[in-house]
Design an enzyme around this catalytic site. Structure first.
Site, short mmCIF file in Angstrom:
data_model
loop_
_atom_site.label_atom_id
_atom_site.label_comp_id
_atom_site.label_asym_id
_atom_site.label_seq_id
_atom_site.Cartn_x
_atom_site.Cartn_y
_atom_site.Cartn_z
N ALA A 18 0.85 -1.20 0.00
CA ALA A 18 0.00 0.00 0.00
C ALA A 18 0.88 1.24 0.00
O ALA A 18 1.84 1.35 0.76
CB ALA A 18 -0.90 -0.02 1.23
N CYS A 99 -2.51 -8.77 5.13
CA CYS A 99 -2.15 -7.46 5.69
C CYS A 99 -2.40 -7.43 7.19
O CYS A 99 -3.51 -7.67 7.66
CB CYS A 99 -2.95 -6.34 5.01
SG CYS A 99 -2.53 -4.74 5.71
N ARG A 217 9.52 -5.17 0.48
CA ARG A 217 10.39 -4.06 0.88
C ARG A 217 11.77 -4.11 0.23
O ARG A 217 12.41 -3.09 0.04
CB ARG A 217 10.51 -4.03 2.41
CG ARG A 217 9.20 -3.64 3.09
CD ARG A 217 9.26 -3.78 4.59
NE ARG A 217 9.48 -5.16 5.01
CZ ARG A 217 9.84 -5.53 6.24
NH1 ARG A 217 10.02 -4.61 7.17
NH2 ARG A 217 10.01 -6.79 6.54
#
Length: 310
Positions: A18, A99, A217
């Protein structure tokens, strides 16, 4: 491996994040070798309400054949209806059951679906009924590793692909992601969590026997992780990609593009000389042209420094 055909066009993709995996960043990652990606997660409710802001989240024409639309929610019928509406907008539909962020979990969505496996089953069943290609992105469990149970539910409900992040929801992003996970190979399985290098990709796939990985990431500021033949980009390569990324953000968000780029600055300048002072400086720059000039100057000084020390 597995009895189910894998519809994905490759082994290494960009994971959904997100606020990060928007169209400009997906474009950069595709250019450097990512084989597929996802939209940022979109709420099933907002799809049913036809909220216009969703338009900017959906895949664009040039990438539709590579991008899955990820939706989240908790109501099986809402999710199924939303899945049917977004199916044509991307290459496949993905359910977010991973999530761990509080505001998503509070609504019973994301990894909160793992708290009640039978309810989770119902969600998957309703979505499976209406879409041709369905994947689920999950964690290994809510509080403890229950991936065996989760896997069996997903397989028995006919999911096409499973994406698993090797942590529990409760762990959020702490501790080490588990790569050695339950994988009988019945459906294609992709693993994620703590993948920061080409080496990690190789090890994660060996340990899990997975069909591939998705990088989260580890791709921020390092889209070269997708380039099979490039572990370490040259300064010129790096600068070219940075400037292109800023331009794409500018095209997408106008004046706000420079601000959007801030979340990538630390990644792009990681382990570089005088990076901290440089970051402090560029985090205050909003104008896109000033931002580009600052990077050009910084890289020029680095390359002079490099030549001087040869």
């Amino acid at each position: 491996m597995g009895t189910k055909k894998n519809f994905l066009p490759g082994t290494v993709g960009l994971a959904p994040m997100a606020g990060v995996t928007d169209y400009p960043f997906r474009k950069i990652c595709f250019e450097l070798g990512a084989k597929f990606a996802f939209t940022e997660m979109i709420s099933a409710k907002s799809v049913l309400l036809n909220i216009s802001v969703n338009e900017k989240y959906f895949p664009k024409e040039d990438e539709k054949h590579l991008v899955g639309v990820q939706i989240f929610g908790s109501d099986p019928f809402e999710l199924a209806q939303a899945a049917a509406l977004v199916e044509e907008k991307g290459f496949w539909v993905d359910l977010n059951a991973g999530c761990p962020v509080a505001k998503v979990v509070k609504r019973g969505a994301g990894s909160a679906l793992l708290k009640d496996i039978e309810h989770f089953r119902k969600v998957v069943r309703e979505m499976r009924r209406v879409v041709k290609r369905l994947s689920v992105k999950t964690r290994i469990g809510w509080e403890k590793d229950e991936f065996e149970k989760i896997y069996d539910v997903l397989v028995s409900e006919g999911v096409d692909i499973i994406f698993v992040h090797g942590r529990t929801a409760k762990q959020m992003y702490s501790g080490k992601a588990k790569w050695d996970i339950y994988n009988p190979g019945v459906v294609p399985l992709y693993i994620s969590g703590d993948i920061y290098s080409r080496d990690d990709i190789k090890r994660a796939m060996e340990l899990s026997g997975a069909d591939g990985v998705i990088v989260a990431r580890g791709a921020i500021g390092n889209p070269w992780i997708f380039a099979e033949n490039k572990d370490c980009p040259s300064l010129d390569d790096k600068l070219r990609v940075i400037l292109k990324h800023i331009d794409l953000l500018n095209e997408e968000y106008g004046k706000h593009g420079g601000v959007e780029f801030r979340k990538f600055v630390a990644g792009y300048t990681k382990d570089m000389p005088h990076a901290r002072e440089f970051r402090n400086k560029v985090m205050k720059i909003a104008d896109v042209n000033d931002l580009k000039s600052a990077f050009v100057e910084y890289f020029k000084s680095l390359s002079q420094h490099e030549h001087a020390s040869v």
